[in-house]
Design a protein around this motif. Sequence first.
Motif: not given
Length: 246
Positions: A167-170, A217-224
Amino acid sequence: AICVVAALVLAAAAAALAWRSARRGLGKARHKVMHVTSETSDKESISSGMSLEAVIGGAMPRHLSKEERRKMVVAMLSAGGFQMYDQDTGQPVGSPEEYVRNGLRFGQLSGGQQHLIYILRCFAGRPDVLLCDELLGGLDAIRQPRVLRMLRRLIDETGATALYISTELHQISIICDSLGFISGGRMVELGASADVLSHPKHPVSKEYVGQYRALPGCENIGGKLAQAYANLKNDAALRGDWIPPR
């Protein structure tokens, strides 16, 4: 509505294996399929008294010598970033070489450490297909990108195929080539991961991606996670000789 996100690395597993078998003239060849999950039930089969060398090395090909097996176990521990810590100070203690030499036991590890060892054992078996069900569950931020790097290299260099369920798009944006959304027991959208994440078409996909981007922290998918993954590109341990032979 509950939405399960299933990401397919290098297309659907069955189709990929059928194509590979046909190309090699293998007909109905047998393939090793490995289910890798964050659930505790799979890890309960590992005895708490087993050494890390036995847990990981036991999944490697039998033709390896004891020395070859030990060397590869150390390499896998290093690649995965396995580390023990002093319970009082929180400082790192020991090295993979020492853990193997001293016979560190599976039962001496924390839950997150046990999950990492379980993942390494699955990778050590060199499966043709990996069914990764919330693979990174229980791993900390340091170990997560390292495991993704190991999975990517395993796929690229051994020809393995993976079905990555999360479920984690990052995570999905980093590791997956294709992305499918499942809702109500059927696939409602399937396409290249970047395309689906940027421009989802089905209402279920649009809603899920939109809700995910609204999380902190999820606006940009991939993030940290994506940044940590990129920083490991030239990591010596990850580029080392840890993939077991056939």
